[in-house]
Design an enzyme around this catalytic site. Structure first.
Site, mmCIF file in Angstrom:
data_model
loop_
_atom_site.group_PDB
_atom_site.id
_atom_site.type_symbol
_atom_site.label_atom_id
_atom_site.label_comp_id
_atom_site.label_asym_id
_atom_site.label_seq_id
_atom_site.Cartn_x
_atom_site.Cartn_y
_atom_site.Cartn_z
ATOM 1 N N TYR A 138 0.818 -1.205 0.000
ATOM 2 C CA TYR A 138 0.000 0.000 0.000
ATOM 3 C C TYR A 138 0.861 1.267 0.000
ATOM 4 C CZ TYR A 138 -4.684 -1.925 0.886
ATOM 5 O OH TYR A 138 -5.891 -2.546 0.781
ATOM 6 N N LYS A 180 2.855 -15.253 2.524
ATOM 7 C CA LYS A 180 3.056 -16.007 1.280
ATOM 8 C C LYS A 180 4.555 -16.294 1.196
ATOM 9 C CE LYS A 180 1.528 -17.709 -2.678
ATOM 10 N NZ LYS A 180 0.574 -18.864 -2.757
ATOM 11 N N ASP A 213 -3.242 -18.242 0.622
ATOM 12 C CA ASP A 213 -4.256 -18.937 -0.187
ATOM 13 C C ASP A 213 -4.958 -20.007 0.649
ATOM 14 O OD1 ASP A 213 -1.818 -20.273 -0.177
ATOM 15 O OD2 ASP A 213 -1.877 -20.866 -2.286
ATOM 16 N N ASP A 237 -6.524 -6.815 4.207
ATOM 17 C CA ASP A 237 -7.635 -6.145 3.524
ATOM 18 C C ASP A 237 -8.556 -7.190 2.899
ATOM 19 O OD1 ASP A 237 -9.125 -4.025 2.264
ATOM 20 O OD2 ASP A 237 -8.109 -4.556 0.395
ATOM 21 N N ASP A 241 -12.539 -8.757 4.358
ATOM 22 C CA ASP A 241 -13.809 -8.745 3.609
ATOM 23 C C ASP A 241 -14.384 -10.160 3.535
ATOM 24 O OD1 ASP A 241 -13.464 -5.998 3.037
ATOM 25 O OD2 ASP A 241 -14.295 -6.240 1.016
HETATM 26 C C1 IPM Z 1 -10.417 -0.989 3.987
HETATM 27 C C2 IPM Z 1 -10.639 -0.391 2.621
HETATM 28 C C3 IPM Z 1 -9.455 0.496 2.258
HETATM 29 C C4 IPM Z 1 -8.208 -0.366 2.278
HETATM 30 C C5 IPM Z 1 -9.595 1.217 0.910
HETATM 31 C C6 IPM Z 1 -10.869 2.034 0.823
HETATM 32 C C7 IPM Z 1 -8.399 2.066 0.607
HETATM 33 O O1 IPM Z 1 -10.838 -1.386 1.675
HETATM 34 O O2 IPM Z 1 -10.274 -0.208 4.951
HETATM 35 O O3 IPM Z 1 -10.403 -2.208 4.093
HETATM 36 O O4 IPM Z 1 -7.894 -1.035 1.300
HETATM 37 O O5 IPM Z 1 -7.522 -0.368 3.308
HETATM 38 MG MG MG Z 2 -10.971 -3.333 2.483
#
Ligand code: IPM
Ligand code: MG
Length: 342
Positions: A138, A180, A213, A237, A241
């Site tokens: 990042y 990884k 993975d 990240d 999700d």
């Molecule tokens: C998160 C979001 C952010 C990230 C984006 C919006 C930059 O997806 O906080 O998980 O990737 O960190």
């Molecule tokens: Mg995110």
């Protein structure tokens, strides 16, 4: 003395869920003062940058920062010269030194059937993703020419040590360090440093290493296996999700971003949902739960934090379901349902 909270509603559904959260916090017997600032796309429109000096100065001076969401199609572009709302988020994390991102994943019994996963799999899941937030791909150097582009992934020993300490101190039984290491040099350093911190400071916590993975697969195959998942910025990240779906919806997942002593940033894991912005349909619960994390980790108000969390639990147990969870409750209805239990 009043605690100063900088409120960053941001874009999309952000302003709607931020206003609902101020209502919920207002029902607590604590003296909170809200200072609202433009952030993300809204700030780009007003002053050309996603994070202005003025907003950053206010955040630095606050006791805590409560952030809703940034981004939207209006500011989407593949042109590297154009400002992006997400630069505000990344800039704020970096400027405040928020290297530790905590994302608790605790599916509630009332939502077991809202998850696309089978109830038997998600029952009793209670895990924490500890994501490194200010290093890795990042923040590495970026290059771009017409026909090629690169993003460097860099980690230093001290960056890995400090996030590993956060993970080990948060664990009840086990830390699963995700990397990884079969491919990436940064992952091999990661593994070596995590092993070192474990051996010298936390020998009583169980440590295992898992390739990312395989971890993605285990997360939906046997999610109860996990206690604390320790991982670098981008893997965290993606995996957070994925883990959100264990709770039924990404609309349920809160997060806390903490540094060394300064104000933390508390924000839902979900984005700005531009498709439903302005319709009153947004699920405000992840934002309420982020406010609870702010009360606990940012302001040391544990009782109030627990009160908000239990009001959310009881509202859900009472049948509250927003559209993302398969129901029809609006943002306003979800807010009053939680307020009723507070
Ligand atoms: C998160 C979001 C952010 C990230 C984006 C919006 C930059 O997806 O906080 O998980 O990737 O960190
Ligand atoms: Mg995110």
């Amino acid at each position: 003395m009043a605690r100063r909270i900088v409120l960053l509603p941001g874009d999309g559904i952000g302003p709607e869920i931020a206003a609902a959260t101020v209502q919920v916090l207002g029902a607590l017997a604590v003296d909170l003062e809200f200072d609202e600032h433009l952030f993300g796309g809204a700030s780009i429109d007003a002053c050309g940058v996603a994070l202005s000096d003025e907003t950053l100065a206010a955040c630095r001076a606050a006791d805590a920062v409560l952030l809703a969401a940034v981004g939207g199609p209006k500011w989407d572009s593949t042109d590297p010269a154009k400002p992006r709302p997400e630069q505000g988020l990344l800039g704020l994390r970096k400027a405040l030194g928020l290297f530790a991102n905590l994302r608790p994943v605790r599916p509630l019994p009332a939502l077991y059937d809202a998850s696309p996963l089978k109830r038997e799999l998600i029952e009793q899941v209670d895990l924490l993703v500890v994501r490194e937030l200010t290093g890795g791909i990042y923040f590495g150097a970026k290059t771009r020419t017409k026909d090629s582009a690169s993003d460097a992934c860099v980690y230093t020993r001290s960056e890995i040590e400090r996030i590993a300490r956060v993970a080990f101190s948060s664990a009840r039984s086990r830390v699963t360090s995700v990397d990884k290491a079969n491919v990436l040099e940064t992952s091999r350093l990661w593994r070596e440093v995590v092993r070192g911190v474990h051996a010298s400071e936390f020998p009583d916590v169980e440590l295992e290493h898992m390739l990312v993975d395989a971890a993605a697969m285990r997360l939906v195959a046997t999610p109860r296996h996990f206690d604390v998942i320790l991982t670098e910025n981008m893997f965290g990240d993606i995996l957070s999700d994925e883990a959100a779906m264990l709770t039924g919806s990404i609309g349920m997942l809160p997060s806390a971003s903490l540094g060394d002593g300064g104000p933390g940033v508390f924000e839902p894991v979900h984005g700005s949902a531009p498709d439903i912005a302005g319709t009153g349909q947004a699920n405000p619960l992840a934002m309420f739960l982020s406010a609870a994390l702010m009360l606990r980790h940012g302001l040391a108000l544990d009782t109030e934090a627990a009160a908000v969390e239990s009001a959310v639990d009881r509202a859900l147990a009472d049948g509250l379901l927003t559209p993302d969870l398969g129901g029809r409750a609006t943002t306003a209805e979800a807010t009053s349902a939680v307020l009723q239990h507070l």
